[in-house]
Design a protein around this motif. Structure first.
Motif, mmCIF file in Angstrom:
data_model
loop_
_atom_site.group_PDB
_atom_site.id
_atom_site.type_symbol
_atom_site.label_atom_id
_atom_site.label_comp_id
_atom_site.label_asym_id
_atom_site.label_seq_id
_atom_site.Cartn_x
_atom_site.Cartn_y
_atom_site.Cartn_z
ATOM 1 N N ASP A 281 -11.691 10.569 10.097
ATOM 2 C CA ASP A 281 -11.385 11.531 11.158
ATOM 3 C C ASP A 281 -11.659 12.977 10.771
ATOM 4 O O ASP A 281 -11.644 13.863 11.624
ATOM 5 C CB ASP A 281 -9.921 11.395 11.590
ATOM 6 C CG ASP A 281 -9.645 10.045 12.239
ATOM 7 O OD1 ASP A 281 -10.576 9.486 12.871
ATOM 8 O OD2 ASP A 281 -8.511 9.555 12.106
ATOM 9 N N LEU A 282 -11.872 13.232 9.482
ATOM 10 C CA LEU A 282 -12.147 14.587 9.021
ATOM 11 C C LEU A 282 -13.130 14.541 7.859
ATOM 12 O O LEU A 282 -12.742 14.263 6.716
ATOM 13 C CB LEU A 282 -10.859 15.309 8.591
ATOM 14 C CG LEU A 282 -11.034 16.738 8.087
ATOM 15 C CD1 LEU A 282 -11.606 17.646 9.175
ATOM 16 C CD2 LEU A 282 -9.723 17.289 7.560
ATOM 17 N N ASP A 283 -14.400 14.782 8.153
ATOM 18 C CA ASP A 283 -15.445 14.826 7.129
ATOM 19 C C ASP A 283 -15.402 16.206 6.489
ATOM 20 O O ASP A 283 -15.803 17.202 7.097
ATOM 21 C CB ASP A 283 -16.806 14.558 7.769
ATOM 22 C CG ASP A 283 -17.939 14.494 6.763
ATOM 23 O OD1 ASP A 283 -17.839 15.148 5.696
ATOM 24 O OD2 ASP A 283 -18.928 13.809 7.044
ATOM 25 N N LEU A 284 -14.896 16.270 5.275
ATOM 26 C CA LEU A 284 -14.694 17.559 4.609
ATOM 27 C C LEU A 284 -16.007 18.261 4.267
ATOM 28 O O LEU A 284 -16.043 19.486 4.194
ATOM 29 C CB LEU A 284 -13.830 17.381 3.371
ATOM 30 C CG LEU A 284 -12.369 17.061 3.679
ATOM 31 C CD1 LEU A 284 -11.618 16.655 2.417
ATOM 32 C CD2 LEU A 284 -11.685 18.245 4.349
ATOM 33 N N THR A 285 -17.079 17.514 4.096
ATOM 34 C CA THR A 285 -18.379 18.139 3.842
ATOM 35 C C THR A 285 -18.862 18.891 5.075
ATOM 36 O O THR A 285 -19.344 20.023 4.989
ATOM 37 C CB THR A 285 -19.420 17.074 3.418
ATOM 38 O OG1 THR A 285 -18.902 16.349 2.301
ATOM 39 C CG2 THR A 285 -20.729 17.704 3.028
#
Length: 123
Positions: free
Chosen positions: A39-43
């Motif tokens: 739910d949250l692609d940090l890249t």
């Protein structure tokens, strides 16, 4: 002094933690990430928030505001996204990015803890 990995682990102890990254806003690259997930692609968040930081820095320059940016807050319906520009030794051009679940986070404490993490970070 703490390294990137240790600093991100400290950030993970902040109430409401979803994910964190140390980002170089000159390149948009994440130097380290922890958490996130499907739910949250940090890249992607690192690259996108680099644009936010660059735009705000440019705006401050155009306005002639001489103060330094401490942090940038983006509030969503269920999350806080906190961007802390680092000013400590050797960290010029870097920011800490922290995503928190709004219903479990204490924003004032999170800001305080990020400031402490920044002070201990040695890049």
């Amino acid at each position: 002094m703490a390294n990137t990995e240790t600093s991100l682990k400290e950030a993970s102890s902040i109430e409401g933690f979803i994910g964190a990254a140390l980002v170089d806003y000159t390149s948009g690259m994440a130097l380290g990430t922890l958490g996130g997930g499907k739910d949250l692609d940090l890249t992607v968040a690192a690259a996108g928030n680099t644009d936010v930081v660059r735009a705000k820095v440019r705006t401050m320059e155009m306005l002639g505001i001489q103060e330094e940016i401490e942090d940038i807050l983006i509030t969503l319906g269920s999350q806080y996204h906190l961007i802390r520009l680092l000013k400590s030794r050797g960290s010029n051009g870097l920011f800490l990015y922290l995503a928190l679940a709004k219903d479990r986070a204490n924003l004032a404490m999170a800001r305080h803890q990020l400031k402490k993490i920044e002070a201990e970070l040695d890049v």
